[in-house]
Design an enzyme around this catalytic site. Structure first.
Site, PDB file in Angstrom:
ATOM      1  CE  LYS A   1       8.088  -6.700 -14.548  1.00  0.00           C
ATOM      2  NZ  LYS A   1       7.787  -8.102 -14.528  1.00  0.00           N
TER       3      LYS A   1
ATOM      4  CE1 TYR B   1      -0.573  -4.643 -18.321  1.00  0.00           C
ATOM      5  CE2 TYR B   1      -0.542  -6.805 -19.343  1.00  0.00           C
ATOM      6  CZ  TYR B   1      -0.347  -6.008 -18.245  1.00  0.00           C
ATOM      7  OH  TYR B   1       0.080  -6.555 -17.063  1.00  0.00           O
TER       8      TYR B   1
ATOM      9  N   PRO C   1       1.901   0.876 -12.325  1.00  0.00           N
ATOM     10  CG  PRO C   1      -0.407   0.920 -12.052  1.00  0.00           C
ATOM     11  CD  PRO C   1       0.801   1.787 -11.992  1.00  0.00           C
TER      12      PRO C   1
ATOM     13  CE1 TYR D   1       2.854  -8.145 -18.015  1.00  0.00           C
ATOM     14  CE2 TYR D   1       2.838 -10.499 -17.562  1.00  0.00           C
ATOM     15  CZ  TYR D   1       2.206  -9.272 -17.547  1.00  0.00           C
ATOM     16  OH  TYR D   1       0.931  -9.173 -17.046  1.00  0.00           O
TER      17      TYR D   1
ATOM     18  CG  HIS E   1      -2.477 -15.937 -17.122  1.00  0.00           C
ATOM     19  ND1 HIS E   1      -3.208 -14.858 -17.550  1.00  0.00           N
ATOM     20  CD2 HIS E   1      -3.336 -16.717 -16.445  1.00  0.00           C
ATOM     21  CE1 HIS E   1      -4.460 -14.982 -17.136  1.00  0.00           C
ATOM     22  NE2 HIS E   1      -4.565 -16.099 -16.454  1.00  0.00           N
TER      23      HIS E   1
HETATM   24  P1  FAD Z   1       2.673  -2.217   1.242  1.00  0.00           P
HETATM   25  O1  FAD Z   1       1.861  -3.282   0.633  1.00  0.00           O
HETATM   26  O2  FAD Z   1       2.327  -0.814   0.998  1.00  0.00           O
HETATM   27  O3  FAD Z   1       2.761  -2.522   2.781  1.00  0.00           O
HETATM   28  C1  FAD Z   1       3.266  -1.578   3.709  1.00  0.00           C
HETATM   29  C2  FAD Z   1       2.577  -1.801   5.036  1.00  0.00           C
HETATM   30  O4  FAD Z   1       3.150  -0.923   6.004  1.00  0.00           O
HETATM   31  C3  FAD Z   1       1.092  -1.473   4.986  1.00  0.00           C
HETATM   32  O5  FAD Z   1       0.346  -2.522   5.527  1.00  0.00           O
HETATM   33  C4  FAD Z   1       0.967  -0.196   5.810  1.00  0.00           C
HETATM   34  O6  FAD Z   1      -0.282  -0.094   6.459  1.00  0.00           O
HETATM   35  C5  FAD Z   1       2.112  -0.359   6.776  1.00  0.00           C
HETATM   36  N1  FAD Z   1       2.582   0.901   7.357  1.00  0.00           N
HETATM   37  C6  FAD Z   1       2.701   2.098   6.739  1.00  0.00           C
HETATM   38  N2  FAD Z   1       3.158   3.024   7.598  1.00  0.00           N
HETATM   39  C7  FAD Z   1       3.337   2.405   8.775  1.00  0.00           C
HETATM   40  C8  FAD Z   1       3.774   2.840  10.054  1.00  0.00           C
HETATM   41  N3  FAD Z   1       4.120   4.118  10.263  1.00  0.00           N
HETATM   42  N4  FAD Z   1       3.842   1.945  11.056  1.00  0.00           N
HETATM   43  C9  FAD Z   1       3.502   0.644  10.842  1.00  0.00           C
HETATM   44  N5  FAD Z   1       3.053   0.169   9.648  1.00  0.00           N
HETATM   45  C10 FAD Z   1       2.981   1.049   8.629  1.00  0.00           C
HETATM   46  N6  FAD Z   1       1.129  -3.188  -8.012  1.00  0.00           N
HETATM   47  C11 FAD Z   1       0.912  -3.910  -9.078  1.00  0.00           C
HETATM   48  O7  FAD Z   1       1.838  -4.584  -9.523  1.00  0.00           O
HETATM   49  N7  FAD Z   1      -0.333  -3.905  -9.684  1.00  0.00           N
HETATM   50  C12 FAD Z   1      -1.384  -3.160  -9.186  1.00  0.00           C
HETATM   51  O8  FAD Z   1      -2.461  -3.191  -9.719  1.00  0.00           O
HETATM   52  C13 FAD Z   1      -1.171  -2.389  -8.058  1.00  0.00           C
HETATM   53  N8  FAD Z   1      -2.157  -1.617  -7.537  1.00  0.00           N
HETATM   54  C14 FAD Z   1      -1.891  -0.843  -6.443  1.00  0.00           C
HETATM   55  C15 FAD Z   1      -2.882  -0.030  -5.901  1.00  0.00           C
HETATM   56  C16 FAD Z   1      -2.621   0.793  -4.803  1.00  0.00           C
HETATM   57  C17 FAD Z   1      -3.706   1.685  -4.233  1.00  0.00           C
HETATM   58  C18 FAD Z   1      -1.320   0.783  -4.222  1.00  0.00           C
HETATM   59  C19 FAD Z   1      -1.010   1.654  -3.026  1.00  0.00           C
HETATM   60  C20 FAD Z   1      -0.348  -0.062  -4.746  1.00  0.00           C
HETATM   61  C21 FAD Z   1      -0.613  -0.868  -5.859  1.00  0.00           C
HETATM   62  N9  FAD Z   1       0.359  -1.694  -6.422  1.00  0.00           N
HETATM   63  C22 FAD Z   1       0.120  -2.437  -7.501  1.00  0.00           C
HETATM   64  C23 FAD Z   1       1.671  -1.809  -5.874  1.00  0.00           C
HETATM   65  C24 FAD Z   1       1.793  -3.033  -4.989  1.00  0.00           C
HETATM   66  O9  FAD Z   1       0.576  -3.269  -4.349  1.00  0.00           O
HETATM   67  C25 FAD Z   1       2.917  -2.724  -4.021  1.00  0.00           C
HETATM   68  O10 FAD Z   1       4.108  -2.640  -4.787  1.00  0.00           O
HETATM   69  C26 FAD Z   1       3.079  -3.733  -2.900  1.00  0.00           C
HETATM   70  O11 FAD Z   1       1.982  -3.655  -2.028  1.00  0.00           O
HETATM   71  C27 FAD Z   1       4.367  -3.452  -2.133  1.00  0.00           C
HETATM   72  O12 FAD Z   1       4.404  -4.203  -0.962  1.00  0.00           O
HETATM   73  P2  FAD Z   1       5.085  -3.622   0.338  1.00  0.00           P
HETATM   74  O13 FAD Z   1       4.956  -4.710   1.357  1.00  0.00           O
HETATM   75  O14 FAD Z   1       6.414  -3.093   0.013  1.00  0.00           O
HETATM   76  O15 FAD Z   1       4.234  -2.350   0.756  1.00  0.00           O
HETATM   77  C1  DHB Z   2      -3.152  -6.273 -12.514  1.00  0.00           C
HETATM   78  C2  DHB Z   2      -2.479  -5.125 -12.223  1.00  0.00           C
HETATM   79  C3  DHB Z   2      -1.439  -4.731 -13.014  1.00  0.00           C
HETATM   80  O1  DHB Z   2      -0.750  -3.624 -12.740  1.00  0.00           O
HETATM   81  C4  DHB Z   2      -1.065  -5.458 -14.128  1.00  0.00           C
HETATM   82  O2  DHB Z   2      -0.049  -5.019 -14.901  1.00  0.00           O
HETATM   83  C5  DHB Z   2      -1.717  -6.618 -14.404  1.00  0.00           C
HETATM   84  C6  DHB Z   2      -2.765  -7.026 -13.591  1.00  0.00           C
HETATM   85  C7  DHB Z   2      -4.286  -6.702 -11.665  1.00  0.00           C
HETATM   86  O3  DHB Z   2      -4.579  -6.012 -10.686  1.00  0.00           O
HETATM   87  O4  DHB Z   2      -4.898  -7.707 -11.973  1.00  0.00           O
END
Ligand code: FAD
Ligand code: DHB
Length: 390
Positions: free
Chosen positions: A297, A201, A293, A385, A72
């Site tokens: 980021k 958005y 979100p 962005y 994009h």
């Molecule tokens: P996570 O993806 O949270 O991974 C952490 C892992 O650690 C998980 O698999 C968990 O099960 C595991 N864990 C937790 N506790 C323990 C433990 N005690 N022992 C062993 N394992 C454990 N970001 C966006 O940019 N756009 C979005 O639309 C968006 N939607 C989201 C929706 C939800 C519901 C959530 C929770 C987050 C969302 N985010 C979004 C944020 C984005 O998904 C996260 O920033 C990203 O997943 C971060 O990655 P991570 O690996 O740091 O953490």
């Molecule tokens: C999506 C999520 C976001 O937070 C965003 O800024 C753009 C796209 C998505 O889930 O597609």
């Protein structure tokens, strides 16, 4: 058992960190509390910055993204249905983002462990950290009714916001900075073509809406809802109607509706814990920071953290010094705070806050009108962005 780095959490941060270390001969073990089915079933982010796509290419896990990712070069902003485009490509000297879901990224990263048997363990319960401030750190966990102990040099806390790593720190280990928002995002995933070729958005009188996608046949939409909203109040038909209203008359006729494959509400929060190191424990990704979100980021920050952390750990084993590890937290936080600022600002100009009065609304409208008319303002937006340099 002994390894060099124990990584807690098999989200994008933990999985990527393990692959980056493996490529440079640093051994790690990833411990994940949930089942593989649960981890691969989670629907989360959708937009990848160049830092993330570059890392996937670096570890050779880019075939899926090369095949199915959608490049994009712009996105749209809308105010009460009146839409304009931010031409990221033009404004940043040729940069773009990739639309490729976090679910797919996670699947690709997990599949790449097939060549590394025993180095990724799902269903690891009661993960407990020992001697993180001392000289003999280790991690214990339970699996199949047995307790296992893993001795290590370092622990990477990649276990998300609710994980055990940050929770294991003593009170004096650091400080948390936090902002909760009085609303959440209700997301819907459906197998219908997107309403527009780029993301929209939308700031609407009734609240924020986002039109996104996963593929040419799969759409992802969000609407802002109150934090305490009950999902049961939102049958698909109500959500489609609300999206049509908030995205405006130009887009509404292009919205194709269909049954939801997934529907959930996520709260919005800004959070930073600093420093991102305590003794032998290094925090990365959501374990250390959360962004609202808006601006997509979260996943990308997790990836930039592990890029920095992997380089510091690799340097430690290659050169025998902790100099880069000592700089990890400050380097990561410099980028984290800028992304926190952008996500907070983008949220503040696009959402309806319950405390907003008529003046606040006029300020939002003026800010969006200013962005629309100013190439300089658009350049600031586009630069943030696509992702700031590390
Ligand atoms: P996570 O993806 O949270 O991974 C952490 C892992 O650690 C998980 O698999 C968990 O099960 C595991 N864990 C937790 N506790 C323990 C433990 N005690 N022992 C062993 N394992 C454990 N970001 C966006 O940019 N756009 C979005 O639309 C968006 N939607 C989201 C929706 C939800 C519901 C959530 C929770 C987050 C969302 N985010 C979004 C944020 C984005 O998904 C996260 O920033 C990203 O997943 C971060 O990655 P991570 O690996 O740091 O953490
Ligand atoms: C999506 C999520 C976001 O937070 C965003 O800024 C753009 C796209 C998505 O889930 O597609």
């Amino acid at each position: 058992m002994r390894t060099q780095v124990v990584i807690i959490g098999a989200g994008p941060a933990g999985l990527m960190l393990s692959h980056l270390l493996h490529r440079q001969g640093v051994a790690s073990l990833v411990l994940e509390r949930r089942s593989v089915e649960y981890v691969l079933g989670r629907i989360r982010a959708g937009v990848l910055e160049q830092v993330t796509t570059d890392l996937l290419r670096e570890i050779g896990v880019d075939a899926g993204m090369a095949r199915d990712g959608l490049k994009h070069e712009g996105f749209c902003l809308a105010l009460d249905g009146d839409m304009f485009r931010i031409d990221m490509h033009d404004l940043t000297g040729g940069k773009s983002v990739m639309v490729y879901g976090q679910t797919q990224v996670t699947k690709d990263l997990v599949e790449a462990f097939a060549a590394r048997p025993g180095e990724l363990i799902f269903g690891a319960e009661n993960v407990t950290l020992h001697d993180i401030a001392g000289h003999a750190p280790s991690v214990t966990y339970e699996k199949d009714g047995r307790i296992h102990q893993v001795m290590c040099d370092y622990i990477a806390g990649c276990d998300g916001y609710h994980g055990v790593c940050r929770a294991s720190l003593p009170a004096h280990a650091g400080r948390a900075f936090e902002r909760a928002y009085p609303f959440g995002w209700l997301g819907i995933l459906a197998d219908v073509p997107p309403c527009h070729e780029e993301l929209i958005y939308s700031n609407h009188e009734r609240g924020f809406a986002l039109a996104s996608m996963r593929s040419p046949t799969r759409s992802r939409y969000y609407v802002q809802v109150p934090s305490d909203e009950d999902l049961a109040e939102w049958p698909d038909s109500r959500l489609w109607d609300e999206l049509a209203t908030r995205l405006g008359p130009e887009v509404a006729p292009c919205i194709q509706t269909g049954p939801s494959i997934e529907k959930s509400i996520a709260g919005l929060k800004s959070f930073v814990f600093e420093p991102m190191r305590y003794g032998k424990l290094f925090l990365a990704g959501d374990a250390a920071h959360i962004v609202p979100p808006t601006g997509a980021k979260g996943l990308n920050l997790a990836m930039s953290d592990v890029k920095l952390l992997s380089r510091a750990l690799i340097a430690r084993y290659a050169e025998g010094t902790e100099t880069e590890l000592e700089q990890y937290s400050a380097r990561a936080l410099a980028r984290v705070w800028k992304a926190e600022r952008f996500s907070w600002w983008f949220t503040s100009i696009t959402h309806r806050f319950p405390t907003m009065d008529a003046f606040d609304r006029k300020m939002q409208m003026a800010e969006l009108a200013y962005i629309r008319g100013s190439r300089a303002a658009q350049a600031v937006m586009a630069e943030n962005y696509v992702g700031l340099p590390i």
